[in-house]
Design a protein around this motif. Structure first.
Motif, PDB file in Angstrom:
ATOM      1  N   THR A 195      -7.851  13.119  -2.891  1.00 51.30           N
ATOM      2  CA  THR A 195      -7.598  11.683  -2.903  1.00 51.30           C
ATOM      3  C   THR A 195      -6.854  11.343  -4.198  1.00 51.30           C
ATOM      4  O   THR A 195      -7.389  11.492  -5.297  1.00 51.30           O
ATOM      5  CB  THR A 195      -8.910  10.890  -2.824  1.00 51.30           C
ATOM      6  N   THR A 234      -9.857   3.491   4.679  1.00 53.28           N
ATOM      7  CA  THR A 234     -10.695   4.379   3.888  1.00 53.28           C
ATOM      8  C   THR A 234     -10.731   5.742   4.554  1.00 53.28           C
ATOM      9  O   THR A 234     -11.046   5.846   5.733  1.00 53.28           O
ATOM     10  CB  THR A 234     -12.140   3.826   3.795  1.00 53.28           C
ATOM     11  N   GLU A 261      -3.540   6.925  -6.543  1.00 53.28           N
ATOM     12  CA  GLU A 261      -2.848   5.812  -5.877  1.00 53.28           C
ATOM     13  C   GLU A 261      -3.532   5.401  -4.570  1.00 53.28           C
ATOM     14  O   GLU A 261      -3.184   4.364  -3.989  1.00 53.28           O
ATOM     15  CB  GLU A 261      -1.398   6.201  -5.581  1.00 53.28           C
ATOM     16  N   GLY A 262      -4.461   6.216  -4.071  1.00 54.52           N
ATOM     17  CA  GLY A 262      -5.187   5.831  -2.862  1.00 54.52           C
ATOM     18  C   GLY A 262      -5.136   6.817  -1.711  1.00 54.52           C
ATOM     19  O   GLY A 262      -6.167   7.138  -1.125  1.00 54.52           O
ATOM     20  N   ARG A 308       0.830  -1.201   0.000  1.00 53.50           N
ATOM     21  CA  ARG A 308       0.000   0.000   0.000  1.00 53.50           C
ATOM     22  C   ARG A 308       0.871   1.260   0.000  1.00 53.50           C
ATOM     23  O   ARG A 308       1.972   1.269   0.525  1.00 53.50           O
ATOM     24  CB  ARG A 308      -0.943   0.006   1.205  1.00 53.50           C
TER      25      ARG A 308
END
Lengths: 132, 388
Positions: free
Chosen positions: A82, B249, A85-86, A34
């Motif tokens: 955002t 998230t 890539e996350g 990640r």
């Protein structure tokens, strides 16, 4: 418009050097794969120390934003972006009319000088053809 | 077996809202004396001392000497920003239950106005936040972060500026009865909407006041509390929880109150429907809406509808809140609102709130706060009190 400068630490030197070269860096974890921002030596997801720098695409979407109307920073538009890539980072909008910006709009990184000359990443909206 | 419960036996709120001529240390001393006097106890009775970084110098070490606390055998200087004092109540109750102390004193006081410190937190070096090494551009400004939270909540759930304004309207209805409140005029939804924009969508009247001041609270073991001549208010349940930005998230529409509230309700063995009064941290109007949802007073996303039409006004709505006027109207000492939230919850539980705002059934009340920012990382803490 003057933007305040970051308060660097030893680990952020590489990040800000890249910013001066027009590159937005993220950290990626070799263990869980990640990516994350803000960058740090230890992965905040799995706590692995096997992390390395990767170049972000510089593309993302507006998660939320505001326009400061009074007090310090009047006229600036802090935003949470955002990245594709996350990770989500607070950066701010530049070279666009915040009145026209909507949550979900596509944006691209655009570097601008802060008070001491250090370039910092900001974002500008893309038009429908994908151009800044 | 002896009753291990802790009881709130003394409270005091300093009336000052602007204190240029008194030191922060003396403010701590004065609120300590006030709360001990309310309890019918003395400084020598205190064997547990709790404070956060607003206590000047080296925190508890400095203040114990300054205040002449000679019998301390337990201390806790947990710093979680504005929620610290709610955390302290929970920690003090646990220490009392464990026999580590019998009489716990918690003090809070600061003077950002009188000392011209602005919007920071006394004793906390915000310039050392590790994430600041990777951000620039914007001066640290709480309203900017909360504005992004409000905008996202509006986007996801259709929350409106009018609904947010109702939070301020309710606080102002209560503040008119508090002679110490900074803003005592009742305001309307239109007046809130008509106030100057500070950071879209938050307007001036969506923001809490900045003030000096402070307060103190004294807790004691059950048998001591029963000997004192004050209404019995038991710490029935508590919870604390962290939330970070760096979750799987990214979601700014909820707070750590989801977890601190659930823990407190589980420990108390009750549900939100049992609560008759709630002190809810109100740095901004949106803060209240999100925390009410997180605590389970309504479903996520329904907070705007829940607070509308006076539902938070005592004598009018279903859930009276912040009957002292809260941070939106009364005070927000040291940019930390947790202590006043506790104090008004105790007044309500005792039946000693202003008669115009006292809830008729005050058997179960709640105080809840968030320290840090809903836009980044924070600690939420919940305290449930029961009147016996």
């Amino acid at each position: 418009m003057t933007f305040s400068s970051p308060i660097p630490v030893p680990e952020s030197e590489h990040y800000w050097q890249a910013a001066n070269d027009g590159v937005l860096l993220l950290k990626q974890c070799a263990s869980c794969t990640r990516t994350f921002h803000y960058p740090r030596a230890i992965c905040p997801h799995c706590m692995s120390r096997e992390t390395h720098w990767v170049e972000a695409s510089g593309l993302g979407t507006v998660y939320s934003f505001t326009v400061i109307r009074r007090g310090p920073g009047t006229g600036t538009a802090p935003a949470f972006i955002t990245l594709d890539e996350g990770p989500t980072l607070m950066a701010g909008l530049i070279d666009c009319d915040p009145e026209d910006v909507k949550i979900g709009d596509r944006v691209r990184v655009q570097f601008a000088p802060s008070q001491n000359g250090q370039m910092i990443p900001l974002f500008t909206t893309l038009n429908e053809s994908g151009n800044a | 077996m002896a009753d291990a419960s802790a009881y709130v036996v003394g409270i005091y709120e300093h009336p000052t809202r602007h204190a240029p001529d008194i030191s922060t240390a003396q403010l701590h001393f004065e609120v300590a004396c006030g709360a001990l006097q309310d309890a019918g106890l003395t400084l020598d009775d205190v064997d547990g001392y709790f404070c956060a970084s607003d206590a000047p110098g080296m925190g508890g070490v400095t203040m114990a000497e300054y205040m002449g606390l000679r019998n301390i055998r337990y201390t806790d200087t947990t710093e979680t920003g504005g929620s610290a004092y709610l955390v302290h109540v929970n920690h003090a109750a646990a220490a009392i239950a464990a026999g580590k102390c019998d009489v716990a004193l918690i003090t809070m006081a600061d003077r950002p106005m009188g000392a011209k410190q602005g919007l920071g937190l006394g004793g906390v070096d915000l310039s050392a936040l590790p994430d600041l090494a990777y951000s620039g551009a914007f001066p640290p400004m709480p309203v900017a972060g909360y504005a992004t939270v409000a905008k996202r909540h509006m986007y996801e759930f259709g929350t409106t500026s009018e609904q947010m304004a109702w939070v301020k309207v309710a606080a102002s209805h209560h503040a008119q009865h508090n002679p110490h409140a900074m803003l005592r005029d009742v305001v309307t939804v239109d007046e809130v909407i008509g106030s100057p924009m500070v950071a879209d969508p938050l307007r001036r009247l969506d923001c809490c006041v900045v003030s000096d001041g402070g307060g103190a609270i004294v807790l004691a073991r059950a048998d001591i509390a029963r000997r004192l001549n004050r209404p019995l208010v038991k710490v029935k349940g508590g919870g604390e929880a962290f939330k970070h930005r760096c979750n799987e998230t990214f979601d700014l529409t909820y707070s750590a109150g989801v977890w601190s509230g659930a823990a407190a309700f589980a420990e108390a063995g009750i549900t939100p429907a049992d609560i008759r009064y709630a002190s809810i941290y109100d740095s901004f109007t949106i803060t209240v809406i999100i925390q009410l949802e997180d605590l389970g007073f309504c479903a996520k996303g329904e907070g705007g509808k829940f607070v509308a039409d006076g539902n938070l006004i005592s004598g009018v709505g279903r859930l009276p809140f912040n009957t002292d006027g809260g941070g939106l109207c009364s005070n927000h000492p040291g940019n930390r609102g947790g202590m006043p939230k506790l104090l008004e919850a105790v007044r309500q539980a005792r039946g000693e709130a202003h008669p115009a705002v006292q809830v008729p059934d005050h058997s179960l009340v709640l105080a809840h706060g968030t320290g840090g920012s809903l836009a980044s990382y924070h600690v939420s803490a919940t305290v449930i009190l029961e009147a016996e």
